[in-house]
Design a protein around this motif. Structure first.
Motif: not given
Length: 217
Positions: A166-170
């Motif tokens: 949800a934090q946009g991490m790959t």
């Protein structure tokens, strides 16, 4: 602050060069490579390690879906921003599942593209309004939803992966944060998708937000 390094992947040369010329006006953006197809985009991403690949969908030799999948699985820290004329469900959900962080249409103004590039670089999921509606409708319109006990069946590690997602991490960034392998992250994501009855990263986050699953314990 270092400029954001980009690769443009689009088989329409005039459109690609026009985009390059427009982005060149932005002091914090620099195009380090151009690809005519998905296979070249994968090769350049591995060789040049850009920050963001601006990816078309329908290209010869290898399409944007497969190129996105390969780049996200192989290359450290590269964000994929889809820029295409196509908004068919089959493309949208396949690209998001493959790991794309953003999805814009070629009708978007340049200012929106610039904001989107900066957004995905900052770890945000950037979607055109029509794509957001597709995602919301898909999540809200499901005839079946996972039961509460299925939600609770998410393990502690799966919840950690979901919150980082949800934090946009790959996948690679999640793996490094949790000190686990990329393959283990993919296994956790597959389990999360199954338990939440979704088929993409963005859908998983939407469902998690809807069910208040992202609050830290």
């Amino acid at each position: 602050m270092s400029p954001i390094r980009l690769i443009l992947a689009d088989d329409h040369v005039m459109l690609r060069q026009g985009t390059l010329a427009l982005l060149a006006r932005e002091p914090d953006l620099i195009v380090v490579g151009e690809a005519n197809d998905g296979a070249e985009a994968v090769r350049l991403a591995e060789m040049l390690r850009p920050d963001v690949v601006v990816m078309d969908v329908r290209m010869p030799n290898m399409n944007g879906i497969e190129a996105t999948r390969q780049i996200c699985s192989r290359t450290l820290g590269v964000q994929i921003l889809v820029l295409t004329a196509h908004e068919d469900d089959e493309y949208v959900f396949a690209l998001l599942e493959a790991g794309a962080s953003g999805y814009l249409l070629k009708t978007a103004p340049v200012s929106e593209l610039v904001r989107a590039i900066r957004g995905v670089m900052a770890g945000e999921s950037v979607m055109a309004p029509s794509i957001v509606r597709k995602l919301v409708n898909r999540v809200s319109g499901r005839k079946t939803h996972p039961a509460e006990d299925e939600i609770e069946a998410l393990t502690g590690r799966e919840m950690e992966v979901l919150r980082l997602l949800a934090q946009g991490m790959t996948n690679k960034q999640i793996a490094d944060t949790l000190v686990i392998s990329d393959r283990t992250v993919q296994t956790h994501l597959s389990n999360i998708f199954a338990k939440l009855a979704v088929s993409s990263r963005t859908e998983a986050v939407l469902v998690a937000m809807k069910r208040n699953l992202l609050q830290a314990p």
